[in-house]
Enzyme design. Structure first.
Site, short mmCIF file in Angstrom:
data_model
loop_
_atom_site.label_atom_id
_atom_site.label_comp_id
_atom_site.label_asym_id
_atom_site.label_seq_id
_atom_site.Cartn_x
_atom_site.Cartn_y
_atom_site.Cartn_z
N HIS A 125 1.80 1.93 -3.29
CA HIS A 125 0.87 2.92 -3.85
C HIS A 125 1.43 4.34 -3.78
CE1 HIS A 125 -2.84 0.07 -3.22
NE2 HIS A 125 -1.90 -0.45 -3.99
N ASP B 17 0.86 -1.19 0.00
CA ASP B 17 0.00 0.00 0.00
C ASP B 17 0.90 1.25 0.00
OD1 ASP B 17 -2.17 1.82 0.37
OD2 ASP B 17 -3.33 0.26 1.33
#
Ligand SMILES: *[C@@H]1O[C@H](CO)[C@@H](O)[C@H](O)[C@H]1NC(C)=O
Ligand SMILES: *[C@@H]1O[C@H](CO)[C@@H](O)[C@H](O)[C@H]1NC(C)=O
Ligand SMILES: *[C@@H]1O[C@H](CO)[C@@H](O)[C@H](O)[C@H]1NC(C)=O
Ligand SMILES: *[C@@H]1O[C@H](CO)[C@@H](O)[C@H](O)[C@H]1NC(C)=O
Ligand SMILES: *[C@@H]1O[C@H](CO)[C@@H](O)[C@H](O)[C@H]1NC(C)=O
Length: 445
Positions: free
Chosen positions: A269, A246
């Site tokens: 991310h 993430d």
């Protein structure tokens, strides 16, 4: 003769015991006594007589990675916390299984947690207590704490990453290492890996320095943010390698004065602000500078995301000198953030102003820039300068190359912009009414 010796022993031993009690107990107050009067202490080494170094082995830790050493860690922490200049030592070449613990302050003075060995979280979900799934290693109300060393904090999170079969665990998955309501914290040199969820979280903290750490989890492990900040101010994160499933760094509401530099980010991310304003909440983030960093093989690069319906303000955010490689969406403002396929449209939004994307270059796989600002409250003073983004040859599977998108985003373009369509992306000016709206939102923060 023998009788005399016996008399002597009967006489001397209690004296010796008394001597031990009087000298040792005060000097290692709060620490378990493993050394008795019969000199069997050599197995723990001479460091066990230090008044400032609290080695977990001196507290009887099994150090086999299987037996639960949590109580030993707590005992060593309590020792280090009670003296001036205490160091809690996790020695190298040893593994310690630790169940969820809270290492609580305030302490007498600064404390160093020297991690040269490995701390392991329970790997089986069943061995976590259901009432304590929020975090694993929890520092609470501490000041002037430094975590350093060449060791590893290993969350062994792989069982948490698989889709949950039973319902009892809900959506809660433990954060690895968390600081709560703490001040003047340094985390340096260590490795933090495979956390069930977020790796390193600062919540309600001030004065945070993260330097030269490695944070690592597989790119497909869900919600495993690298470093997560909320309600935290005066932060510097630098010279670190972060690759997870993430956000490499995630900045949430209540954060200000955050400086991030010399980071290698990926997979993951990217570096993100938000999602802010969920469930119509007020969100305030200001004065964030991300610079001199590399982001590669990530879904996003520099990103701000807000939910529809929120309130508050994001302002003075700069992403500067960022090299991207193989990033799907290198530059993103998304005010329609939604974690399902469709979310209801709502009125209101967290306002966004004074955002600089400066010197961002490299390769993208899907869309060079995506600025989707709120319909009602446009983004203002968004500046794009010296952007050089080229598509990689192979778009990721399932993604097609898309044109740059700017919606309701006001500001200025400066320097060379590639692709050249970026020159026409931002709307000029912004008008008085927009600034009025943004001023009224300013008052909430
Ligand atoms: C610890 O023990 C060693 C040798 O047994 C001694 O040299 C040293 O002074 C002791 N340290 C303290 C702090 O008592
Ligand atoms: C941390 O230590 C420094 C210097 O040792 C001191 O000035 C500061 O007040 C301490 N911070 C807290 C929150 O106690
Ligand atoms: C960074 O951390 C590593 C691993 O602990 C260590 O070997 C290295 O010396 C550190 N580098 C700096 C500049 O402190
Ligand atoms: C904007 O944020 C940066 C980085 O945190 C800070 O140094 C600067 O003073 C801020 N600018 C204003 C106008 O507040
Ligand atoms: C929300 O609004 C957007 C833009 O006006 C529109 O394209 C979209 O269909 C709406 N979505 C829903 C779920 O109503």
């Amino acid at each position: 003769m023998t009788q005399n010796m016996n008399h002597l022993r009967v006489f001397l031993c209690p004296l010796f015991v008394l001597f031990c009690i009087l000298t040792i107990i005060p000097s290692v107050y709060g620490r378990k006594l493993h050394r008795s009067c019969n000199k069997h202490h050599t197995s723990y080494g001479d460091s066990c007589n230090s008044t400032t170094i609290f080695d977990i082995l001196c507290f009887g830790a099994k150090a086999n990675g299987v037996s639960d050493d949590s109580k030993k860690l707590l005992a060593a922490w309590n020792g280090a916390c009670k003296v001036d200049g205490g160091t809690l030592q996790i020695p190298s070449n040893h593994k310690f299984l630790i169940k969820p613990v809270t290492l609580q302050g305030p302490c007498m003075a600064r404390v160093v947690l020297q991690i040269d060995g490995t701390l392991l979280a329970p790997s089986k979900i069943g061995s976590w207590s259901k009432s304590n799934l929020f975090q694993w290693l929890n520092f609470k109300w501490v000041q002037n704490v430094t975590i350093q060393g060449s060791g590893t904090i290993d969350g062994q999170g792989y069982n948490w990453w698989a889709p949950m079969k039973s319902k009892h665990t809900l959506d809660i998955k433990p954060t690895g290492l968390r600081f709560y309501a703490s001040e003047d914290i340094v985390v340096r040199d260590i490795m933090i890996k495979n956390s069930p969820q977020v790796h390193l979280k600062f919540d309600n903290c001030g004065g945070v320095k993260v330097n030269n750490v490695t944070v690592s989890a597989p790119g497909n492990s869900p919600n495993t943010d690298g470093i997560h900040l909320q309600n935290t101010r005066d932060v510097e994160i630098m010279h670190s390698n972060i690759g997870t499933g993430d956000d490499c760094v995630s900045i949430q509401t209540g954060c200000s004065n955050v400086h991030i530099h010399h980071i290698n980010c990926g997979p993951g991310h990217g570096i993100s602000l938000g999602g802010l304003g969920k469930d119509k909440s007020i969100a305030c983030v200001s004065d964030v500078l991300v610079e001199d960093s590399n982001i590669q093989n990530t879904l996003y690069g520099a990103r701000i995301k807000t939910w529809q319906g929120g309130k508050g303000l994001v302002k003075n955010i700069t992403f500067s000198n960022i090299q991207v490689a193989n990033v799907n969406f290198p530059i993103v403002i998304n005010q329609y953030y939604c974690d399902k396929s469709i979310c209801k449209n709502q009125t209101g939004s967290v306002a966004i102003k004074e955002v600089n994307f400066d010197k961002i270059s490299g390769s993208y796989t899907t869309q060079p820039i995506h600025l989707a600002c709120s319909k009602e409250i446009p983004c203002t003073d968004v500046d794009l300068s010296d952007i050089q983004l080229k598509p990689t040859r192979r778009p990721l599977e399932g993604y097609q190359l898309q044109q740059a998108l700017c919606y309701n985003s006001y500001g200025n373009s400066k320097g060379e912009l590639v692709p050249s369509s970026l020159n026409y992306c931002l709307e000029k000016g912004g008008g008085g009414s927009i600034h009025q709206i943004s001023r009224s939102y300013n008052e909430l923060c």
